[in-house]
Design an enzyme around this catalytic site. Structure first.
Site, PDB file in Angstrom:
ATOM      1  N   ILE A  91     -67.771  36.614 -36.542  1.00 51.70           N
ATOM      2  CA  ILE A  91     -68.555  37.080 -35.299  1.00 51.70           C
ATOM      3  C   ILE A  91     -67.547  37.154 -34.165  1.00 51.70           C
ATOM      4  O   ILE A  91     -67.030  35.960 -33.305  1.00 51.70           O
ATOM      5  CB  ILE A  91     -69.977  37.099 -34.862  1.00 51.70           C
ATOM      6  CG1 ILE A  91     -70.357  37.831 -34.509  1.00 51.70           C
ATOM      7  CG2 ILE A  91     -70.458  35.476 -34.909  1.00 51.70           C
ATOM      8  CD1 ILE A  91     -72.036  38.327 -34.444  1.00 51.70           C
ATOM      9  N   CYS A  92     -67.214  38.469 -33.370  1.00 51.46           N
ATOM     10  CA  CYS A  92     -67.223  38.652 -31.824  1.00 51.46           C
ATOM     11  C   CYS A  92     -64.482  38.374 -31.702  1.00 51.46           C
ATOM     12  O   CYS A  92     -64.645  38.367 -32.446  1.00 51.46           O
ATOM     13  CB  CYS A  92     -67.856  37.959 -31.259  1.00 51.46           C
ATOM     14  SG  CYS A  92     -67.534  37.436 -29.330  1.00 51.46           S
TER      15      CYS A  92
END
Length: 217
Positions: A111-112
């Site tokens: 994620i991210c």
């Protein structure tokens, strides 16, 4: 939930500077489903998170990269933040750890900013994924197809953009991790999702806020 996580061991690879919610939320979600999750890091002791630009809490490290081998795990979770993935992608040992999951076709959730590590591990060429928008050029330059969606599943890898996507990210991560057979080779999750052969050749599944599958390509 199609399968159980009670028999699954998950490595959560992180070091100082992770976005706290992107570690704490997936960790809690996986453990709530019965998975055995180890926080694996470059150093023993504790690692400290960030709440955006403010220092966050410290979390106990379960094992260092010297203590474990990737063969011990069924899946890998990579939280984001800014410093955390930048440090990990600079560590040859961490990159090799991640590369094992890529080559063994074991499921990964990132994620991210965490897809930075996937670039170093050679996982993104031809992969359709999402991330924090600021690193999309890095991913495009590495051969990925970047899309602006809350969660994307492609070739056994689940990606999301930011903490606001965590509910959808956690749902898809749990689904993919639960469906994966021991030892790798991620299974298709439903009749509407790609077969293992399609996954190997770049089939993808897009999931939106409704939780439904939009398309398979």
């Amino acid at each position: 939930m199609p399968d159980s996580l009670t028999t699954k061991r998950v490595a959560l690879l992180a070091t100082d500077g992770f976005e706290q919610s992107e570690l704490a939320s997936p960790l809690a979600a996986l453990r709530a489903e019965g998975a055995s999750v180890l926080i694996v890091s470059l150093k023993a002791g504790q690692i400290r998170g960030m709440n955006h630009l403010e220092p966050g809490d410290s979390f106990d490290v379960s094992a260092t990269l010297d203590d474990v081998t990737p063969d011990e795990f069924d899946a890998l979770m990579l939280p984001g933040g800014l410093a955390n993935p930048d440090t990990l992608r600079s560590s040859a040992q961490a990159v090799e750890f991640v590369r094992h999951f890529v080559l063994a076709a074991k499921p990964i959730a990132a994620i991210c900013h965490a897809p930075w590590i996937l670039i170093e591990a050679g996982a993104v060429d031809g992969l359709q994924l999402t991330s924090w928008p600021a690193i999309q050029t890095d991913l495009l330059n590495a051969g990925a197809e970047w899309v602006d969606e809350e969660v994307v599943y492609n070739r056994g890898i689940v990606t999301s953009r930011s903490p606001t996507d965590l509910p959808a990210f956690n749902r898809k991560m749990i689904e993919v991790f639960a469906a994966a057979p021991p030892g790798g080779h991620s299974a298709a999750l439903s009749a509407d999702e790609p077969t293992s052969e399609e996954v190997a050749f770049g089939g993808s599944v897009h999931v939106h806020s409704t939780g439904g599958i939009q398309s398979v390509t």
